[in-house]
Every structure is written in C-alpha cells, then in structure tokens.
Design an enzyme around this catalytic site. Structure first.
Site, PDB file in Angstrom:
ATOM      1  N   THR A 111       0.845  -1.192   0.000  1.00 30.23           N
ATOM      2  CA  THR A 111       0.000   0.000   0.000  1.00 30.23           C
ATOM      3  C   THR A 111       0.885   1.247   0.000  1.00 30.23           C
ATOM      4  O   THR A 111       2.018   1.226   0.460  1.00 30.23           O
ATOM      5  CB  THR A 111      -0.953   0.036   1.204  1.00 30.23           C
ATOM      6  OG1 THR A 111      -0.192   0.138   2.426  1.00 30.23           O
ATOM      7  CG2 THR A 111      -1.831  -1.205   1.235  1.00 30.23           C
ATOM      8  N   GLY A 171       2.123   2.460  -2.602  1.00 27.29           N
ATOM      9  CA  GLY A 171       3.228   2.009  -3.436  1.00 27.29           C
ATOM     10  C   GLY A 171       3.548   2.874  -4.637  1.00 27.29           C
ATOM     11  O   GLY A 171       4.459   2.548  -5.398  1.00 27.29           O
ATOM     12  N   SER A 181       4.719   5.934  -4.673  1.00 29.79           N
ATOM     13  CA  SER A 181       5.811   6.893  -4.497  1.00 29.79           C
ATOM     14  C   SER A 181       6.600   6.575  -3.236  1.00 29.79           C
ATOM     15  O   SER A 181       6.191   5.737  -2.423  1.00 29.79           O
ATOM     16  CB  SER A 181       5.262   8.331  -4.407  1.00 29.79           C
ATOM     17  OG  SER A 181       4.422   8.477  -3.269  1.00 29.79           O
ATOM     18  N   GLY A 182       7.722   7.250  -3.084  1.00 32.75           N
ATOM     19  CA  GLY A 182       8.493   7.197  -1.852  1.00 32.75           C
ATOM     20  C   GLY A 182       8.944   5.813  -1.439  1.00 32.75           C
ATOM     21  O   GLY A 182       9.390   5.001  -2.260  1.00 32.75           O
ATOM     22  N   GLY A 201       7.174   3.272  -0.406  1.00 25.68           N
ATOM     23  CA  GLY A 201       6.355   2.210  -0.990  1.00 25.68           C
ATOM     24  C   GLY A 201       6.787   1.845  -2.393  1.00 25.68           C
ATOM     25  O   GLY A 201       6.836   0.663  -2.758  1.00 25.68           O
ATOM     26  N   SER A 220       7.725   4.047  12.486  1.00 31.08           N
ATOM     27  CA  SER A 220       8.577   5.232  12.441  1.00 31.08           C
ATOM     28  C   SER A 220       9.314   5.362  13.756  1.00 31.08           C
ATOM     29  O   SER A 220       8.802   4.959  14.810  1.00 31.08           O
ATOM     30  CB  SER A 220       7.735   6.491  12.200  1.00 31.08           C
ATOM     31  OG  SER A 220       8.496   7.666  12.399  1.00 31.08           O
ATOM     32  N   TYR A 241       1.320  12.051  14.707  1.00 29.42           N
ATOM     33  CA  TYR A 241       2.056  11.057  13.921  1.00 29.42           C
ATOM     34  C   TYR A 241       2.724  10.031  14.829  1.00 29.42           C
ATOM     35  O   TYR A 241       2.630   8.826  14.607  1.00 29.42           O
ATOM     36  CB  TYR A 241       3.092  11.770  13.057  1.00 29.42           C
ATOM     37  CG  TYR A 241       3.841  10.855  12.120  1.00 29.42           C
ATOM     38  CD1 TYR A 241       3.225  10.330  10.990  1.00 29.42           C
ATOM     39  CD2 TYR A 241       5.170  10.516  12.365  1.00 29.42           C
ATOM     40  CE1 TYR A 241       3.908   9.492  10.124  1.00 29.42           C
ATOM     41  CE2 TYR A 241       5.857   9.681  11.504  1.00 29.42           C
ATOM     42  CZ  TYR A 241       5.229   9.171  10.385  1.00 29.42           C
ATOM     43  OH  TYR A 241       5.902   8.335   9.534  1.00 29.42           O
TER      44      TYR A 241
END
Length: 252
Positions: A12, A14, A16-17, A19, A137, A150
C-alpha cells in the site's frame, strides 16, 4: 534464491516514496507485486516504471470496502497472496493546543485504521508462511516536537503487531514492523523546498542526518531491503519485532 522469488505481494502507498522503493525491490527479487494508492494516475505511472511484474489498484486504505475489493482483485489476478506491506501513511504537525479534529481524523484514519483494514481484509487469503510488514517510524518512541499525532499513530502500529501475533498464534503468519527515521524521498525534499526554499534543500537534508550515528538519512532502497528481508523465508523465525532502520538514531 532471494527468499521472496515467486511470491505475490501487496504494497500500500506504493506509487511513491518508500512504498515505490519496496515494490521495486520486491520485483527485482523475483516477486509479483500489486501496489495500491489513492490516485489511479499515480498508480499507473508507478506500474509503468516498475515493470511487467507489477500491477496497480486505486484504493483508500481507510475504507474496508476498498481493501476487500483490492484483495479480491489480487486473488483474481494471481490466485494467491504471500506478503502484505502496510506502508500507506501520512504525516501532520501540530503542537498541543492547536490540533484540529480534521488533523486527528486524517492522521489516524490513514495511519491506524488504514493499517487495520490493510491487514484484516488480507487475512482470509493468507496461509502458513505468509508475512505482514507494517511500516512504523522512529517517531513511535522519539516523536519530534509538534508531532504527537504522527508519533501516537505509529506507536499504535507497533502495538498492533505485538497483539496480532498472539491473535494469529498457530497460523504460521508472521507480522513485523520496520520503523525508518528520516528518508530521502521526493516528498521530503518537496516539503523542505516549500518550507525553506529550493536552494536550501540539500543543506537541510544533510543537517537532518548529522545527529545520526551513520551520519546521514536513509535512501528509500535501504528501507526496502529491510522490508524484503522480513517478507522473505530467510526471516522465518522472526515475528513481532520492530526493526529500526534508522542508522542507529533510536538507540542513542
């Protein structure tokens, strides 16, 4: 053998970045990947870049109906599901006293509810030997000032994994968490550019890594390799861990 060759994976966020890097790494190691992201145009662009062993699906991870539809489509295309990477996530800032209901809902809908539905909707199709990797994170244990939303959401992700391995005891399904620190993505550089000006981005990225024992922030590929390991047969006796792929930042 790569440990994931021949497997079918869903990633998920996926398009960009991190993913995108995960999906690319999986395909490079011989897996077939279905990426999911909100925008169909972005999904199509990513699929074209990754190659023929990647396909895409537009879905909102916070919608259980969307995720149910995603996995039905995966089974229709591939007939199996071996690995799930719950990567989709967003960040939002706000010091206590300024946080809005909209910020809370947006952050927790994607980062917490989205992880729940990504995993729960996959369960009917996962079998012994399947893997789930949740993207956490370092903010789960070291949230910077103003990032309580976050950090709190990512702390929930860690505790999801610790509880779910008990719920799935005996199933042969493994669940682990990979928690990056700062990662050098296009979205990070774009945010820095908007906040500081394009001419200061390179210096800001360098500064972000100075307190890290490795002395720099991560390349997305380095996170992808950690995820690939925990999704592979090579990590067959590892479950319930939170792997900090952060250059040692969370350890000092």
């Amino acid at each position: 053998m790569s440990g994931i060759e021949g497997k079918v994976a869903v990633v998920t966020g996926g398009a960009s970045g991190i993913g995108f890097a995960i999906a690319t790494e999986f395909v490079d190691r011989g897996a077939s990947v279905v990426i999911a992201d909100l925008n169909q145009e972005s999904v199509d662009k990513a699929v074209a870049e990754i190659g023929s062993k990647c396909s895409g699906f537009a879905a909102d991870v916070s919608s259980s109906a969307d995720m149910d539809s995603l996995y039905k489509e995966v089974m229709a295309r591939h007939g199996r599901l071996d690995a799930v990477v719950a990567n989709a996530g967003i960040g939002d800032h706000g010091a206590l006293g300024t946080i809005t209901e909209e910020q809370f809902d947006r952050t927790f809908n994607t980062n917490v509810k989205g992880v729940l539905f990504t995993v729960q909707s996959a369960l009917p199709f996962l079998t012994e030997g399947s893997t789930i990797v949740l993207i956490g994170s370092t903010a789960s244990i070291q949230p910077p000032r103003g990032m309580s939303l976050y950090g709190g959401a990512k702390a929930a992700v860690r505790n999801f994994a610790r509880t779910w391995i008990q719920d799935l005891k005996g199933s042969g399904i493994r669940i682990n968490v990979v928690s990056p620190g700062a990662v050098d993505t296009e979205s990070l550089r774009s945010a820095l550019g908007q906040a500081l000006g394009e001419d200061k981005v390179a210096a800001a990225v360098k500064s972000m890594g100075e307190d890290n024992p490795v002395g720099r922030i991560a390349d997305p590929l380095e996170i992808a390799r950690a995820v690939a390991f925990l999704s592979s047969d090579e990590s067959s006796f590892i479950t319930g861990v939170e792997l900090f792929a952060d250059g040692g930042l969370a350890q000092v």
